[in-house]
Design an enzyme around this catalytic site. Structure first.
Site, PDB file in Angstrom:
ATOM      1  N   TYR A 161       0.842  -1.186   0.000  1.00 14.42           N
ATOM      2  CA  TYR A 161       0.000   0.000   0.000  1.00 14.42           C
ATOM      3  C   TYR A 161       0.884   1.246   0.000  1.00 14.42           C
ATOM      4  CZ  TYR A 161      -3.659  -3.300   1.463  1.00 14.42           C
ATOM      5  OH  TYR A 161      -4.528  -4.371   1.548  1.00 14.42           O
TER       6      TYR A 161
ATOM      7  N   PRO B  64     -15.962  -5.134   2.908  1.00 13.78           N
ATOM      8  CA  PRO B  64     -17.288  -5.594   3.336  1.00 13.78           C
ATOM      9  C   PRO B  64     -18.407  -4.658   2.893  1.00 13.78           C
ATOM     10  CG  PRO B  64     -16.152  -4.579   5.179  1.00 13.78           C
ATOM     11  CD  PRO B  64     -15.149  -4.670   4.056  1.00 13.78           C
TER      12      PRO B  64
ATOM     13  N   GLY C  48     -18.563  -3.577  -0.234  1.00 16.73           N
ATOM     14  CA  GLY C  48     -18.569  -3.636  -1.689  1.00 16.73           C
ATOM     15  C   GLY C  48     -17.723  -2.553  -2.320  1.00 16.73           C
TER      16      GLY C  48
END
Length: 348
Positions: free
Chosen positions: A67, A213, A215
């Site tokens: 990241y 979670p 989407g």
């Protein structure tokens, strides 16, 4: 800088896996603070948000060396200053590299070098939960796990996790050293892990950490999400957010929004509550760069759903209704991956 607002929500703690790791029932995914979803957030604001999360009882923090790359681990390390090390369950990952293309490595030398790098950037003596971010399909998982086992024995990591591994890879890894958690995408519209991966984890006593979670933000903002994405946001290339797929999928958000209104909560709280109701071995890690969104998400732990309401939600986003693959790069992201047999490995 956004002002911290005290959120009167008691975040329960759960046992993640069967080796002794205990985490907050809801975690915080930190990726978007530094990479892949538009411009990085201002560092002081992101540090403030992470510290607010910890003070609110959300102590399960998730990052990765890729990241940024690297910048998110540095950010999280800075945010941890002033907290006792045992107050936070710190998860990071290794295995994904970029040189213009996405590459995955799981060879022992790389495993060790990656761990040392993460420890330095996070400025900690040990990592609570260290994930294989993606499975190297050229290296037997037993080889990768063998090196991770050594790192556990040396005290550099406490627990081992896998991400996007298939059921047989999970079994093979667990036979070498206990796997504490499996991190996979799991939300109302991403449920492919329920067929084999969830039952395998529960048979072996492995905890489940759902990423995305909400989407990938869809259940927070719906159609507005796409309108506000910057050009460097990877979600612009995801099939579910494009063309006819998105026109179809918008209906799901409308239905969730209607049910949330009936329940007296927000769509994101309802979608998160559905994930929480999957079991006491589940700790989702919704990410955000906004204090207000965090405060909204944390209240999901108080939303109660009956079996009938769970069924209703699931009917809105049934696999035959959702259009588009869950990931933008399914063929190149080693999703649910298998590795060659150990007998094929020739150590260099």
């Amino acid at each position: 800088m956004e002002v911290e607002v005290e959120v009167e929500v008691e975040v329960a703690r759960i046992k993640l896996g069967s080796q002794g790791l205990e985490v907050s029932k809801q975690g915080l995914g930190c990726m978007g603070m530094s990479a892949y979803q538009g411009p990085p957030g201002p560092e002081p604001d992101m540090i403030n948000l992470i510290r607010h999360a910890i003070n609110s009882g959300v102590t399960h923090l998730d990052t990765s060396d890729v990241y940024g790359p690297h910048t998110n681990e540095i950010l999280v390390g800075k945010a941890l200053k002033g907290f006792k090390r045992e107050e936070v369950q710190l998860a990071t990952k290794f295995g994904v590299t970029y040189d213009g293309n996405m590459n995955v490595r799981g060879d022992p030398a790389y495993v060790r070098a990656a761990c040392e790098g993460s420890l330095k950037r996070l400025d900690v003596d040990f990592i609570d939960l260290y994930y294989v971010h993606r499975i190297d399909t050229r290296v037997p998982i037993e080889v990768t796990m063998g090196e991770l086992k050594k790192l556990v024995e040396e005290g550099k990591i406490k627990y081992v996790g896998l991400s996007e591994a298939c059921a047989s890879t999970i079994r093979r890894a667990h036979a070498v050293h206990p796997v504490t958690a499996v991190q996979n995408e799991w939300s109302l519209w991403s449920r492919d892990l329920e067929e084999e991966i969830v039952p395998t984890c529960r048979e072996l006593g492995i905890g489940i950490v759902p990423y995305s979670p909400l989407g990938r933000g869809f259940f927070s903002q719906g159609p507005k999400l796409i309108q506000n994405l910057t050009e460097n946001d990877i979600r612009k290339r995801f099939p579910r957010f494009q063309g006819e797929n998105f026109e179809n999928n918008k209906v799901i958000f409308d239905r969730v929004t209607e049910m949330a209104a009936r329940k007296g909560c927000t769509p994101s709280q309802l979608a998160l509550a559905w994930v929480h109701h999957q079991g006491d071995d589940v700790s989702p890690i919704p990410g955000t760069t906004k204090m207000a969104n965090f405060n909204d998400n944390i209240r999901a732990v108080n939303v109660k759903l009956s079996r009938e309401e769970m069924n209703e939600l699931e009917s809105y986003a049934s696999p035959d209704f959702v259009k588009g693959e869950r990931h933008g790069f399914m063929s190149t992201t080693w999703v649910n991956s298998e590795t060659p047999p150990l007998s094929s490995w020739k150590a260099e």
